[in-house]
Every structure is written in structure tokens, then in C-alpha cells.
Design a protein around this motif. Structure first.
Motif, PDB file in Angstrom:
ATOM      1  N   ASP A 423      38.995 169.507 110.573  1.00  0.00           N
ATOM      2  CA  ASP A 423      40.125 169.330 109.660  1.00  0.00           C
ATOM      3  C   ASP A 423      40.013 168.042 108.861  1.00  0.00           C
ATOM      4  OD1 ASP A 423      42.678 170.458 108.773  1.00  0.00           O
ATOM      5  OD2 ASP A 423      43.543 168.619 109.605  1.00  0.00           O
ATOM      6  N   GLU A 424      39.112 167.159 109.255  1.00  0.00           N
ATOM      7  CA  GLU A 424      38.898 165.934 108.491  1.00  0.00           C
ATOM      8  C   GLU A 424      37.780 166.121 107.463  1.00  0.00           C
ATOM      9  OE1 GLU A 424      38.438 162.617 111.122  1.00  0.00           O
ATOM     10  OE2 GLU A 424      40.177 163.165 112.332  1.00  0.00           O
ATOM     11  N   VAL A 425      36.694 166.763 107.873  1.00  0.00           N
ATOM     12  CA  VAL A 425      35.570 166.960 106.953  1.00  0.00           C
ATOM     13  C   VAL A 425      35.979 167.828 105.771  1.00  0.00           C
ATOM     14  CG1 VAL A 425      33.273 167.991 106.735  1.00  0.00           C
ATOM     15  CG2 VAL A 425      33.828 166.607 108.738  1.00  0.00           C
ATOM     16  N   ARG A 426      36.854 168.795 105.987  1.00  0.00           N
ATOM     17  CA  ARG A 426      37.235 169.706 104.907  1.00  0.00           C
ATOM     18  C   ARG A 426      37.847 168.972 103.712  1.00  0.00           C
ATOM     19  NH1 ARG A 426      42.578 171.081 104.092  1.00  0.00           N
ATOM     20  NH2 ARG A 426      44.021 170.147 105.571  1.00  0.00           N
ATOM     21  N   HIS A 427      38.442 167.805 103.972  1.00  0.00           N
ATOM     22  CA  HIS A 427      39.097 167.069 102.881  1.00  0.00           C
ATOM     23  C   HIS A 427      38.108 166.631 101.809  1.00  0.00           C
ATOM     24  CE1 HIS A 427      43.152 166.981 104.443  1.00  0.00           C
ATOM     25  NE2 HIS A 427      42.707 166.590 105.628  1.00  0.00           N
ATOM     26  N   PHE A 428      36.857 166.409 102.188  1.00  0.00           N
ATOM     27  CA  PHE A 428      35.868 166.021 101.171  1.00  0.00           C
ATOM     28  C   PHE A 428      35.653 167.156 100.176  1.00  0.00           C
ATOM     29  CE2 PHE A 428      34.758 163.343 104.863  1.00  0.00           C
ATOM     30  CZ  PHE A 428      34.826 162.096 104.255  1.00  0.00           C
ATOM     31  N   ALA A 429      35.510 168.389 100.693  1.00  0.00           N
ATOM     32  CA  ALA A 429      35.372 169.535  99.791  1.00  0.00           C
ATOM     33  C   ALA A 429      36.652 169.762  99.005  1.00  0.00           C
ATOM     34  CB  ALA A 429      35.012 170.785 100.597  1.00  0.00           C
ATOM     35  N   GLN A 430      37.788 169.534  99.649  1.00  0.00           N
ATOM     36  CA  GLN A 430      39.076 169.704  98.964  1.00  0.00           C
ATOM     37  C   GLN A 430      39.206 168.707  97.813  1.00  0.00           C
ATOM     38  OE1 GLN A 430      42.634 168.645 101.213  1.00  0.00           O
ATOM     39  NE2 GLN A 430      43.576 170.581 100.645  1.00  0.00           N
ATOM     40  N   LEU A 431      38.620 167.524  97.980  1.00  0.00           N
ATOM     41  CA  LEU A 431      38.666 166.499  96.934  1.00  0.00           C
ATOM     42  C   LEU A 431      37.633 166.729  95.832  1.00  0.00           C
ATOM     43  CD1 LEU A 431      39.172 163.323  99.166  1.00  0.00           C
ATOM     44  CD2 LEU A 431      40.827 164.283  97.549  1.00  0.00           C
ATOM     45  N   GLY A 432      36.812 167.760  95.991  1.00  0.00           N
ATOM     46  CA  GLY A 432      35.879 168.105  94.924  1.00  0.00           C
ATOM     47  C   GLY A 432      34.421 167.950  95.263  1.00  0.00           C
ATOM     48  N   ALA A 433      34.081 167.553  96.500  1.00  0.00           N
ATOM     49  CA  ALA A 433      32.666 167.397  96.856  1.00  0.00           C
ATOM     50  C   ALA A 433      31.939 168.729  96.738  1.00  0.00           C
ATOM     51  CB  ALA A 433      32.545 166.857  98.275  1.00  0.00           C
ATOM     52  N   TRP A 468      26.442 173.069 100.964  1.00  0.00           N
ATOM     53  CA  TRP A 468      25.188 172.513 101.444  1.00  0.00           C
ATOM     54  C   TRP A 468      25.509 171.210 102.157  1.00  0.00           C
ATOM     55  CZ3 TRP A 468      20.246 174.464 101.264  1.00  0.00           C
ATOM     56  CH2 TRP A 468      20.064 175.608 100.473  1.00  0.00           C
ATOM     57  N   LEU A 469      24.768 170.950 103.232  1.00  0.00           N
ATOM     58  CA  LEU A 469      24.992 169.725 103.998  1.00  0.00           C
ATOM     59  C   LEU A 469      23.645 169.044 104.228  1.00  0.00           C
ATOM     60  CD1 LEU A 469      27.392 169.320 107.014  1.00  0.00           C
ATOM     61  CD2 LEU A 469      25.218 168.121 106.944  1.00  0.00           C
ATOM     62  N   ASP A 507      31.245 174.645  94.157  1.00  0.00           N
ATOM     63  CA  ASP A 507      32.563 174.053  93.943  1.00  0.00           C
ATOM     64  C   ASP A 507      33.703 175.013  94.271  1.00  0.00           C
ATOM     65  OD1 ASP A 507      32.376 175.840  91.865  1.00  0.00           O
ATOM     66  OD2 ASP A 507      32.486 174.334  90.267  1.00  0.00           O
ATOM     67  N   ASP A 508      33.379 176.191  94.863  1.00  0.00           N
ATOM     68  CA  ASP A 508      34.445 177.103  95.264  1.00  0.00           C
ATOM     69  C   ASP A 508      35.130 176.543  96.511  1.00  0.00           C
ATOM     70  OD1 ASP A 508      31.850 177.618  96.348  1.00  0.00           O
ATOM     71  OD2 ASP A 508      32.659 179.341  97.396  1.00  0.00           O
ATOM     72  N   ILE A 509      36.389 176.899  96.682  1.00  0.00           N
ATOM     73  CA  ILE A 509      37.193 176.374  97.778  1.00  0.00           C
ATOM     74  C   ILE A 509      37.531 177.503  98.747  1.00  0.00           C
ATOM     75  CG2 ILE A 509      39.367 175.257  98.430  1.00  0.00           C
ATOM     76  CD1 ILE A 509      37.476 173.393  96.977  1.00  0.00           C
TER      77      ILE A 509
END
Length: 549
Positions: A423-433, A468-469, A507-509
Motif C-alpha cells: 500500500d506504500e509502493v503503489r503511491h509512486f505509480a499513483q503519483l505518475g511513476a 517495470w521494476l 502509465d495506466d493505473i
């Protein structure tokens, strides 16, 4: 009665052993071992709900203790590496690492105990074992959520066992790893019906459905989603520095020697790598040598015991020269410091970012620190802890997640232990990563199961967010993970090396990226409501029995 009691305790230990098998034990896990997750919980469920347990004078207490025993044994087996790490690097008194592992297991084993208690509460309140088994997956997910939010140790939750299952892990972009755990416990419960149900027809029918679903789910390890395209390349440097040795770079010529080696590794363009997960011992798998551009699009240096201090002019000059010579931005693990309003120094475990022109671009300060490794929790109360933790650091946690725009794309960076918090890592993608970067130092774990367990949890973060990671570590496992959790490229552990890594951008969410642990919280709300109702029903039952007696 004594024989029945022995069987219950033995079943709990058997479940603990079976549930160890779907996770890495001392190296990369063969995917076929994930099958044990589909039935490993069955002996424990039988132990909780068999007639001898239900008719016990104190069934709630006994169910708690039987499940607690399973949990303690499971944590001691799964996290045995805690002893090894503290023994070699913790500078702890003799015997303290073993006591620490036992204490750790005794605390976290309580989650298993509460699971057993909850299942028995439902059984006592409703009088039906099948309803108790129906509640089991909701209770399990609730306690997984508690492990993440309360004790902050969501290590190797059951769903991680299916990271190689291309069918089942499609739940992750919707529910996170919790949805996979839910399905696994539900199948275990269906199979367990055959051991506790009194109706022969219902027993065999329900268990057959459970076995069929388990077989279907297990077949997912053969399912391979379409390959994701790669559009760019990075160089992931693996310095292989000794975490327990002397990494002093201050001797004559030492700094220049290390930086020259770093510069050489950062300029890797075309070399062999492993197409898949590196194995212990001699590497196996397809060895190929892909073409790359003249200059990489990104260079990454991991979290490592290197003397990289943000304010050191020598460090700044060296990084500026490296990025300019490679015409590529740099993400590098190191130490940063600020002054608080009270003029106190705040030290951070940080990822610093340099632009291709050599200028400092920004930094990310690690938010979720490792307890008793990077700080002592409740230090004002645990005044004795510094005597047990040896070289424990005292870092300040960062305050916000951020993304960095490099070469026209957005990158989200997280550090080491943060990879286990979905639930913390997802915020990076949510912010546009558009791509995730995980820098880590797994050298503390040695040759135990922990680096491989850590890798699988990072792989689940890629699946949940469909990103991608790039995973860059001090001494392995350094790898490129695609949006479906597959390790596409890696290099062997325990060697100085670099991985020219091909990857892409998305960039899809996903639903999970946008909404987080909604599914887990729904399970928690339903479970708490159910426990409240069952608690009242059990209280009424106790009062009635007391009046009759």
C-alpha cells in the motif's frame, strides 16, 4: 482424549511445515512448490474444528493455542535468517540472536493464534463447521492486514507463494496480494470440509470442488502472459561490498580506485546476462548478449555500505563527472542530512538523483525504516535495546513519496524493506511513476532464503501496479522485472558486476494502484462485525450453560 490432543498438536506442526514449502528456503524456489499453499492449511483447520476440539472444556483457548503453535513454528522456519543476520552482523551477546528469533516468532505467531480463535468463535456461535470454514479466508486477510499496519512485518504473506502463477496473480492489480491469500485460504477451507463435515455426500462433494479448484489454480504456473515490450536501457551496478567488513575508502588512492571501478561498470553496454532468475551455484538458463545504445538512459547504484554523503564535495564532483561522461542521469543510494528547526542533525537513508548534466536533481528519503536495524522503536521505553542491537543506526524517516522526471519519463524510487509494503509502493505509480526502481542491500541476509523472499515480494509490487521494476542490489538479486512479475534479466549474486537492463514504461493505473487495500479493509470490516456477533452469541451460550449447571 490424550491421543486426540496429540493429533491436534501434531496437525498444527504439520501445517507449519507444509506452509514453509511454497516459499524460498535457501535459494530460488521451483514454481512447482507453490502447490503446497493450496492445501498446507488443511491440517490446522482440521485441528481447530475436529469434534475433540469442539467438545473440549475450553475450546476457544485450545483453538488459540493450537493455531499459535503453528504460527510460532512457521515464523521460526520462514524467518530463520534473523538469527544468522544478528549472529554475524548484530554484535549481540552470545545466545541473543536465538532469543531474538524466538521472541519475534512468539509475537508474530499471535496472528495465527487469533485466526484459530476466530474460527472457533464462529463454530461455537453457529454450531456449524462449514460456516466457520467459510469465515476463514476473511479472518486470514484481516490478520494479514493487521500484520502490515500494526506490527509492520507483512513478510511472506501466503499470496506471495503464487508470484509465478500467471492465472492467480491476475487478482493482484485488483486486490493486491491479499486477494490471492483469500483464494488460497478459501480453497484450503473447501478441502478441509472433507475432514470435519458429518454428511458424507456434502463432505466428498465440497472437498472434490476444492481439489479441482486447487488443481486449476496450480495450473497457472504454466500460463505465460504476453511479453511486454522494452524501449530503453539502464545499467544496474552491483558493487558486492562486504556489509560486515571494512569498506573504508579513505586510504591513499582508495577513493579514486573505487570510483574508477564504478565508472567502468556504469559504462557497460553489451554483455551476457541471465534470462530469468539466477540460481545458486553455477548460473543456468539462456545466456544472451543484447545490443544497447551508445549511452544508457539511466545508471543506478544500490543501497550499499559505501561512503557516499550528499554534502561531500568529493562525492558531488565524482558523480558529476560520471553522469557527464555517460550522458545519463544517476540514481544512487547514500546518506543525506538536514538540520531540524531545533538545530539537530537529521540523518537519512536516501536515494539521490543526479541529472545527465551532473547537477543534483533531488533525493528520496526512506520513509519506512527497519526496526532495530535503522532505528529503535519506542526507544524511550526500550532503553536496553541498544545493548542488543549492536550497530543499529539511528535514521530519521522521510516524510513524503515523490517521483522524478528523467529523460522525459517519471521514476518512482523506494529503498530495501519498503518493497514489502504494497500500500506504500503503489503511491509512486499513483503519483505518475512509469517505472519503479528498488535499491537494496540484501548482503545482511547472507546465503539464506531472505534475498529470494525479498525478490518475490518486489515482484508482486510490479504485478500489482503493472510496472517495470528495476531492482538494483549490493550483492544480488539484481534484476529487471516486467509488469507481470517475471524476472526478465538478472546477474549472479556475490560478484562485482553490472546489468545492462532493458525495460519499458507504462502509465495506466490499476484498481489497486488507485484504491489500495480496499479489498483487505472490506474483509476486516466483515470479520470484525462477525467477531462482535459471535462474541455476543458465545457469551449468551456461556451464561445459559452456567444457569443450567
Amino acid at each position: 482424549m490424550r491421543w486426540h490432543s496429540i493429533r491436534m498438536w501434531a496437525a498444527a506442526v504439520l501445517s507449519a511445515a507444509l506452509l514453509e514449502l511454497p516459499f524460498p528456503l535457501a535459494g530460488p524456489m521451483p514454481p512447482w512448490r507453490s502447490v503446497f499453499a493450496w492445501f498446507g492449511l488443511v491440517p490446522l483447520l482440521w485441528a481447530i474444528l475436529n469434534p475433540a476440539m469442539v467438545d473440549h472444556p475450553r475450546p476457544l483457548r485450545r483453538a488459540f493455542l493450537v493455531a499459535y503453535l503453528c504460527g510460532v513454528f512457521w515464523y521460526m522456519g520462514n524467518c530463520y535468517w534473523i538469527r544468522d543476520t544478528m549472529l554475524h552482523y548484530g554484535e549481540m551477546p552470545a545466545g541473543a540472536p536465538v532469543l531474538l528469533l524466538i521472541g519475534f516468532s512468539l509475537v508474530l505467531g499471535l496472528y495465527f493464534g487469533l485466526f484459530g480463535l476466530g474460527v472457533m468463535l464462529v463454530r461455537r456461535a453457529t454450531g456449524k463447521s462449514n460456516l466457520a470454514l467459510a469465515a476463514a479466508p476473511f479472518l486470514w486477510v484481516t490478520l494479514d492486514l493487521a500484520a502490515s499496519r500494526i506490527t509492520s512485518v507483512p513478510w511472506d504473506q501466503l499470496g506471495y507463494s503464487q508470484v509465478d502463477n500467471g492465472i492467480v496473480n491476475q487478482l493482484a492489480p485488483w486486490t493486491g496480494v491479499y486477494g490471492i491469500s483469500f483464494v488460497l485460504v478459501a480453497i484450503n477451507a473447501l478441502i478441509a470440509v472433507g475432514t470435519v463435515e458429518t454428511s458424507d455426500r456434502r463432505r466428498w462433494l465440497t472437498s472434490a470442488v476444492g481439489v479441482l479448484l486447487a488443481a486449476t489454480g496450480f495450473a497457472g504456473i504454466a500460463h505465460q502472459p504476453a511479453k511486454s515490450s522494452t524501449t530503453t536501457a539502464a545499467v544496474l551496478v552491483q558493487p558486492n561490498l562486504d556489509v560486515g567488513g571494512d569498506n573504508d575508502w579513505s586510504g591513499p588512492g582508495e577513493w579514486d580506485r573505487h570510483i574508477a571501478e564504478f565508472t567502468h561498470l556504469a559504462s557497460e553496454q553489451c554483455k551476457t546476462y541471465i534470462a530469468g532468475i539466477p540460481q545458486t551455484g553455477a548460473p543456468n538458463g539462456e545466456i544472451i548478449c543484447p545490443p544497447y545504445n551508445t549511452h544508457p538512459d539511466l545508471i543506478v547504484w544500490p543501497e550499499a555500505p559505501s561512503p557516499f554523503f550528499e554534502g561531500d564535495p568529493r562525492f558531488q564532483n565524482s558523480m558529476a563527472a560520471l553522469t557527464q561522461s555517460n550522458q545519463a542521469p544517476l540514481i544512487i543510494g547514500g546518506l543525506a542530512a538536514d538540520l531540524s528547526p531545533q538545530n539537530e542533525e537529521l540523518d537519512y537513508n536516501a536515494a539521490m538523483v543526479f541529472g545527465a548534466d551532473g547537477g543534483r536533481f533531488g533525493r528520496y528519503e526512506k520513509i519506512h525504516l527497519v526496526p532495530f536495524g535503522e532505528y529503535v522503536p519506542f526507544a524511550q521505553y526500550l532503553t536496553f535495546a541498544h545493548k542488543l542491537t549492536g550497530r543499529v543506526s539511528k535514521f530519521t524517516p522521510g516524510e513524503r513519496r515523490k517521483v522524478f522526471r528523467l529523460n522525459g519519463h517519471y521514476y518512482g524510487i523506494f529503498i530495501c524493506y519498503e518493497a514489502v509494503f504494497a500500500d506504500e509502493v503503489r503511491h509512486f505509480a499513483q503519483l505518475g511513476a512509469e517505472v519503479l526502481v528498488n535499491i537494496s542491500d540484501d548482503g545482511w541476509y547472507g546465503d539464506t532464503s531472505a534475498p529470494w523472499q525479498h525478490l518475490n515480494m518486489a515482484r508482486m509490487r510490479a504485478i500489482e501496479n503493472r510496472r517495470w521494476l528495476l531492482r538494483d542490489t549490493n550483492n544480488g538479486v539484481t534484476a529487471v522485472i516486467d509488469p507481470y512479475g517475471r524476472v526478465r534479466q538478472s546477474i549472479p549474486r556475490h560478484q562485482i558486476d553490472a546489468l545492462p537492463a532493458q525495460y519499458g514504461f507504462r502509465d495506466d493505473i490499476t484498481f489497486y494502484t488507485e484504491h489500495g487495500d480496499v479489498f483487505a479493509w472490506l474483509c476486516a470490516i466483515l470479520s470484525l462485525g462477525l467477531m462482535g456477533w459471535c462474541g455476543k452469541a458465545n457469551l449468551r451460550l456461556a451464561i445459559q450453560n452456567k444457569v443450567r449447571s
